[in-house]
Design a protein around this motif. Structure first.
Motif, PDB file in Angstrom:
ATOM      1  N   UNK A   1      38.055  29.038  34.722  1.00 12.99           N
ATOM      2  CA  UNK A   1      36.635  29.408  34.725  1.00 12.99           C
ATOM      3  C   UNK A   1      35.882  28.297  35.431  1.00 12.99           C
ATOM      4  N   UNK A   2      34.935  28.658  36.285  1.00 15.63           N
ATOM      5  CA  UNK A   2      34.188  27.649  37.038  1.00 15.63           C
ATOM      6  C   UNK A   2      32.706  27.976  37.090  1.00 15.63           C
ATOM      7  N   UNK A   3      31.913  26.949  37.246  1.00 16.94           N
ATOM      8  CA  UNK A   3      30.467  27.115  37.369  1.00 16.94           C
ATOM      9  C   UNK A   3      29.972  26.353  38.582  1.00 16.94           C
ATOM     10  N   UNK A   4      29.479  27.093  39.586  1.00 16.54           N
ATOM     11  CA  UNK A   4      28.899  26.491  40.785  1.00 16.54           C
ATOM     12  C   UNK A   4      27.390  26.430  40.633  1.00 16.54           C
ATOM     13  N   UNK A   5      26.839  25.223  40.624  1.00 15.46           N
ATOM     14  CA  UNK A   5      25.391  25.016  40.618  1.00 15.46           C
ATOM     15  C   UNK A   5      24.985  24.575  42.019  1.00 15.46           C
ATOM     16  N   UNK A   6      24.110  25.344  42.655  1.00 16.00           N
ATOM     17  CA  UNK A   6      23.636  25.025  43.996  1.00 16.00           C
ATOM     18  C   UNK A   6      22.236  24.432  43.855  1.00 16.00           C
ATOM     19  N   UNK A   7      22.140  23.140  44.079  1.00 16.52           N
ATOM     20  CA  UNK A   7      20.899  22.424  43.816  1.00 16.52           C
ATOM     21  C   UNK A   7      19.753  22.940  44.686  1.00 16.52           C
ATOM     22  N   UNK A   8      18.593  23.126  44.061  1.00 14.07           N
ATOM     23  CA  UNK A   8      17.381  23.611  44.717  1.00 14.07           C
ATOM     24  C   UNK A   8      17.531  25.030  45.260  1.00 14.07           C
ATOM     25  N   UNK A   9      18.617  25.698  44.914  1.00  9.79           N
ATOM     26  CA  UNK A   9      18.867  27.069  45.362  1.00  9.79           C
ATOM     27  C   UNK A   9      19.520  27.849  44.220  1.00  9.79           C
ATOM     28  N   UNK A  10      18.809  27.947  43.107  1.00 13.42           N
ATOM     29  CA  UNK A  10      19.410  28.517  41.904  1.00 13.42           C
ATOM     30  C   UNK A  10      19.855  29.963  42.092  1.00 13.42           C
ATOM     31  N   UNK A  11      19.265  30.669  43.058  1.00 17.27           N
ATOM     32  CA  UNK A  11      19.669  32.057  43.288  1.00 17.27           C
ATOM     33  C   UNK A  11      21.111  32.174  43.763  1.00 17.27           C
ATOM     34  N   UNK A  12      21.677  31.053  44.245  1.00 17.18           N
ATOM     35  CA  UNK A  12      23.059  31.062  44.715  1.00 17.18           C
ATOM     36  C   UNK A  12      24.043  30.492  43.685  1.00 17.18           C
ATOM     37  N   UNK A  13      23.546  30.061  42.523  1.00 16.31           N
ATOM     38  CA  UNK A  13      24.437  29.546  41.478  1.00 16.31           C
ATOM     39  C   UNK A  13      25.131  30.704  40.767  1.00 16.31           C
ATOM     40  N   UNK A  14      26.363  30.455  40.303  1.00 14.42           N
ATOM     41  CA  UNK A  14      27.128  31.540  39.677  1.00 14.42           C
ATOM     42  C   UNK A  14      28.306  30.969  38.897  1.00 14.42           C
ATOM     43  N   UNK A  15      28.970  31.860  38.151  1.00 13.81           N
ATOM     44  CA  UNK A  15      30.187  31.536  37.414  1.00 13.81           C
ATOM     45  C   UNK A  15      31.331  32.400  37.942  1.00 13.81           C
ATOM     46  N   UNK A  16      32.529  31.829  38.016  1.00 20.18           N
ATOM     47  CA  UNK A  16      33.681  32.613  38.461  1.00 20.18           C
ATOM     48  C   UNK A  16      34.838  32.455  37.489  1.00 20.18           C
ATOM     49  N   UNK A  17      35.749  33.449  37.530  1.00 19.70           N
ATOM     50  CA  UNK A  17      36.862  33.520  36.589  1.00 19.70           C
ATOM     51  C   UNK A  17      38.146  33.906  37.316  1.00 19.70           C
ATOM     52  N   UNK A  18      39.257  33.475  36.732  1.00 26.22           N
ATOM     53  CA  UNK A  18      40.570  33.838  37.278  1.00 26.22           C
ATOM     54  C   UNK A  18      41.580  33.936  36.146  1.00 26.22           C
ATOM     55  N   UNK A  19      42.376  35.010  36.189  1.00 29.57           N
ATOM     56  CA  UNK A  19      43.537  35.165  35.318  1.00 29.57           C
ATOM     57  C   UNK A  19      44.698  35.572  36.215  1.00 29.57           C
ATOM     58  N   UNK A  20      45.770  34.803  36.170  1.00 31.07           N
ATOM     59  CA  UNK A  20      46.875  35.112  37.069  1.00 31.07           C
ATOM     60  C   UNK A  20      48.211  34.692  36.508  1.00 31.07           C
ATOM     61  N   UNK A  21      49.252  35.008  37.262  1.00 30.01           N
ATOM     62  CA  UNK A  21      50.608  34.608  36.902  1.00 30.01           C
ATOM     63  C   UNK A  21      51.323  34.159  38.166  1.00 30.01           C
ATOM     64  N   UNK A  22      52.142  33.107  38.028  1.00 30.97           N
ATOM     65  CA  UNK A  22      52.881  32.530  39.146  1.00 30.97           C
ATOM     66  C   UNK A  22      54.351  32.404  38.774  1.00 30.97           C
TER      67      UNK A  22
END
Length: 244
Positions: A182-203
């Motif tokens: 799970x990740x959280x990208x904060x784009x400084x001074x551009x909050x409209x581009x901030x978001x959270x992403x997720x991944x579930x996988x197998x290797x």
């Protein structure tokens, strides 16, 4: 966000403890060189497709000085997003270096810097980006924080943006690894581009190659390709890779 303070504290702790961990690393080979190559059905980075949902060819090389843990490396991938934004170029070229090692029996660290170069991208601001990062590993789990010292991937006035990444690679038996992120990208001074992403996988390492299958999603509608498709929409990504 206060994550920048956390990252600085991690870096200071690593420097203070590096002399303690050096003896544990002395048995490692002095010079370690490896190469990697991969083909993926969709290059996703921090949850966003970099190839507009098309396959990508990737490869790189790494050097590690075993006794100290210092390393440098480079990695390249085909991309489409710089052209999709009205610029040029079809390559991402990463150049990075840092230091990794042990802080305890099951605690690892990794600190360094990474330069994302997009040759001839022609975007203004430029897509080229530099980040500093710090990572702590706890057995199969990890937490990592990256902070940009430049504008972030061509977004104006975004210097100082941060990405917090937590996850785990868990051995579930029979050579399979469960990959959670799970990740959280904060784009400084551009909050409209901030978001959270997720991944579930197998290797699974098949010997001749490693095969990974992952479900990835970013909860944002701010990143679209020229056809109006959401670059963060959920999708299944298949990757075949080899390290040698």
């Amino acid at each position: 966000m206060k994550c920048n303070t956390t990252a600085a504290a991690v870096a200071l702790a690593v420097l203070a403890l590096s002399s303690v961990t050096a003896s544990a690393q002395e048995a490692a080979p002095e010079h370690q060189v490896s190469y990697n190559a991969a083909l993926t059905s969709d290059y996703r980075y921090r949850g966003l497709s970099q190839t507009s949902f098309d396959p990508a060819l990737q490869g790189g090389a790494d050097y590690v000085h075993g006794p100290t843990g210092w390393y440098v490396g480079t990695w390249l991938s085909t991309i489409k997003w710089t052209k999709d934004l009205g610029g040029d170029g079809n390559i991402e070229w990463d150049i990075y270096g840092g230091k990794r090692g042990q802080l305890g029996e099951s605690v690892t660290y990794d600190v360094g810097g990474l330069y994302y170069l997009y040759p001839s991208n022609s975007l203004s601001p430029s897509a080229n980006t530099f980040e500093l990062y710090g990572r702590l590993g706890f057995g199969p789990a990890y937490v990592k924080y990256s902070r940009s010292t430049t504008n972030l991937f061509g977004t104006a006035n975004s210097k100082g943006s941060g990405y917090l990444d937590v996850g785990a690679d868990i051995d579930v038996g029979n050579g399979f690894l469960l990959n959670l992120h799970a990740g959280r990208q904060e784009v400084r001074h551009n909050s409209q581009y901030s978001y959270t992403d997720y991944k579930v996988g197998v290797t699974k390492d098949l010997g001749v190659a490693t095969v990974s299958l992952a479900w990835i999603k970013a909860n944002t509608n701010a990143y679209l390709n020229p056809e109006g498709k959401n670059l963060g929409k959920s999708g299944a990504i298949l990757t075949v890779s080899k390290t040698f």
